[in-house]
Scaffold this motif. Structure first.
Motif, PDB file in Angstrom:
ATOM      1  N   LEU A  42       0.906  -1.120   0.163  1.00  0.00           N
ATOM      2  CA  LEU A  42       0.109   0.132   0.095  1.00  0.00           C
ATOM      3  C   LEU A  42       0.982   1.246   0.050  1.00  0.00           C
ATOM      4  O   LEU A  42       1.887   1.544   0.665  1.00  0.00           O
ATOM      5  N   ASN A  43       0.501   2.158  -0.874  1.00  0.00           N
ATOM      6  CA  ASN A  43       1.352   3.599  -0.734  1.00  0.00           C
ATOM      7  C   ASN A  43       0.556   4.664  -0.203  1.00  0.00           C
ATOM      8  O   ASN A  43      -0.996   4.395  -0.517  1.00  0.00           O
ATOM      9  N   ARG A  44       0.755   5.606   0.561  1.00  0.00           N
ATOM     10  CA  ARG A  44       0.241   6.848   0.914  1.00  0.00           C
ATOM     11  C   ARG A  44       1.061   7.913   0.398  1.00  0.00           C
ATOM     12  O   ARG A  44       2.041   8.153   0.448  1.00  0.00           O
ATOM     13  N   MET A  45       0.184   8.949  -0.051  1.00  0.00           N
ATOM     14  CA  MET A  45       0.484  10.320  -0.385  1.00  0.00           C
ATOM     15  C   MET A  45       0.074  11.334   0.457  1.00  0.00           C
ATOM     16  O   MET A  45      -1.072  11.316   0.466  1.00  0.00           O
ATOM     17  N   ASN A  46       0.802  12.146   0.811  1.00  0.00           N
ATOM     18  CA  ASN A  46       0.511  13.412   1.527  1.00  0.00           C
ATOM     19  C   ASN A  46       0.068  14.323   0.514  1.00  0.00           C
ATOM     20  O   ASN A  46       0.850  14.693  -0.409  1.00  0.00           O
ATOM     21  N   ARG A  47      -1.342  14.745   0.585  1.00  0.00           N
ATOM     22  CA  ARG A  47      -1.803  15.718  -0.423  1.00  0.00           C
ATOM     23  C   ARG A  47      -1.292  16.836  -0.411  1.00  0.00           C
ATOM     24  O   ARG A  47      -1.293  17.635  -1.570  1.00  0.00           O
ATOM     25  N   GLU A  48      -0.722  17.442   0.709  1.00  0.00           N
ATOM     26  CA  GLU A  48      -0.133  18.812   0.847  1.00  0.00           C
ATOM     27  C   GLU A  48       1.298  19.011   0.049  1.00  0.00           C
ATOM     28  O   GLU A  48       1.417  19.727  -0.871  1.00  0.00           O
ATOM     29  N   THR A  49       2.029  17.898   0.436  1.00  0.00           N
ATOM     30  CA  THR A  49       3.399  17.965   0.026  1.00  0.00           C
ATOM     31  C   THR A  49       3.800  16.977  -1.206  1.00  0.00           C
ATOM     32  O   THR A  49       4.724  17.085  -1.998  1.00  0.00           O
ATOM     33  N   LYS A  50       2.746  15.992  -1.562  1.00  0.00           N
ATOM     34  CA  LYS A  50       2.686  15.078  -2.435  1.00  0.00           C
ATOM     35  C   LYS A  50       4.013  14.047  -2.272  1.00  0.00           C
ATOM     36  O   LYS A  50       4.491  13.359  -3.212  1.00  0.00           O
ATOM     37  N   ALA A  51       4.415  13.805  -1.032  1.00  0.00           N
ATOM     38  CA  ALA A  51       5.339  12.737  -0.799  1.00  0.00           C
ATOM     39  C   ALA A  51       4.826  11.652  -0.617  1.00  0.00           C
ATOM     40  O   ALA A  51       3.400  11.477  -0.220  1.00  0.00           O
ATOM     41  N   ILE A  52       5.254  10.504  -1.139  1.00  0.00           N
ATOM     42  CA  ILE A  52       4.790   9.243  -1.246  1.00  0.00           C
ATOM     43  C   ILE A  52       5.706   8.192  -0.250  1.00  0.00           C
ATOM     44  O   ILE A  52       6.874   8.209  -0.322  1.00  0.00           O
ATOM     45  N   GLU A  53       4.925   7.573   0.543  1.00  0.00           N
ATOM     46  CA  GLU A  53       5.649   6.414   1.332  1.00  0.00           C
ATOM     47  C   GLU A  53       4.953   5.238   1.222  1.00  0.00           C
ATOM     48  O   GLU A  53       3.648   5.072   1.102  1.00  0.00           O
TER      49      GLU A  53
END
Length: 174
Positions: A42-53
């Motif tokens: 599963l991937n998660r993206m911070n919608r503000e910074t667009k960083a993916i983890e």
């Protein structure tokens, strides 16, 4: 390449290039984050910074090439499963949006497609083997009820409600 787009006003704009790290396109989305199935996790993206983890450890199998099915609940949690044409070769997982974690629910299942889900139950169609069927599962992977299905890829479940209510067409005469 898989690109994520958003609508701003009346214009479609590119939000993020996900490269090739996306499989079944089912997204859990809140104001702060976007969660989806990647190639192995599963991937998660911070919608503000667009960083993916990545969320947790890798699932342990390749999730690409139509080998998965997923359904997002109204709260943003997600049921997802590996699929196989072989009987008893699917594994079911549950992503808890409130805890931002996922866990294996059950293995050795025969799932073809998750039809609908709530935070406590999931309905899936199984066509592996000779008898297609649709079953309701709980969060432990236990089958609550199975409905015989007429023909392949024609599951009777059409919608899920907020209160764990599922609408089903059982036969063409019902």
């Amino acid at each position: 390449s898989v690109k994520l787009y958003g609508v701003e006003g009346n214009k479609l704009t590119e939000v993020k290039d996900l490269s090739k790290d996306a499989s079944t396109l089912a997204f859990s989305c809140t104001d702060k984050e976007l969660v989806w199935l990647g190639n192995t996790s599963l991937n998660r993206m911070n919608r503000e910074t667009k960083a993916i983890e990545k969320i947790g450890a890798a699932v342990g199998t390749d999730l690409r090439y139509n080998n998965t099915t997923a359904s997002v609940t109204t709260s943003g949690s997600m049921w997802f499963a590996t699929t196989s044409e072989k009987p008893n070769a699917s594994t079911l997982y549950y992503y808890d949006a409130a805890k931002a974690t996922y866990a294996k629910v059950a293995g050795g299942l025969s799932l073809t497609r998750i039809q609908a889900s709530t935070d406590t139950h999931m309905v899936a169609f199984a066509s592996a083997g000779k008898t297609p069927s649709t079953s309701v599962y709980d969060q432990t992977g236990k089958v609550i009820q199975t409905i015989a299905t007429v023909g392949y890829y024609r599951s009777p479940v059409t919608q899920v409600g907020k209160a764990d209510e599922f609408l089903a067409l059982l036969t063409s005469s019902d």
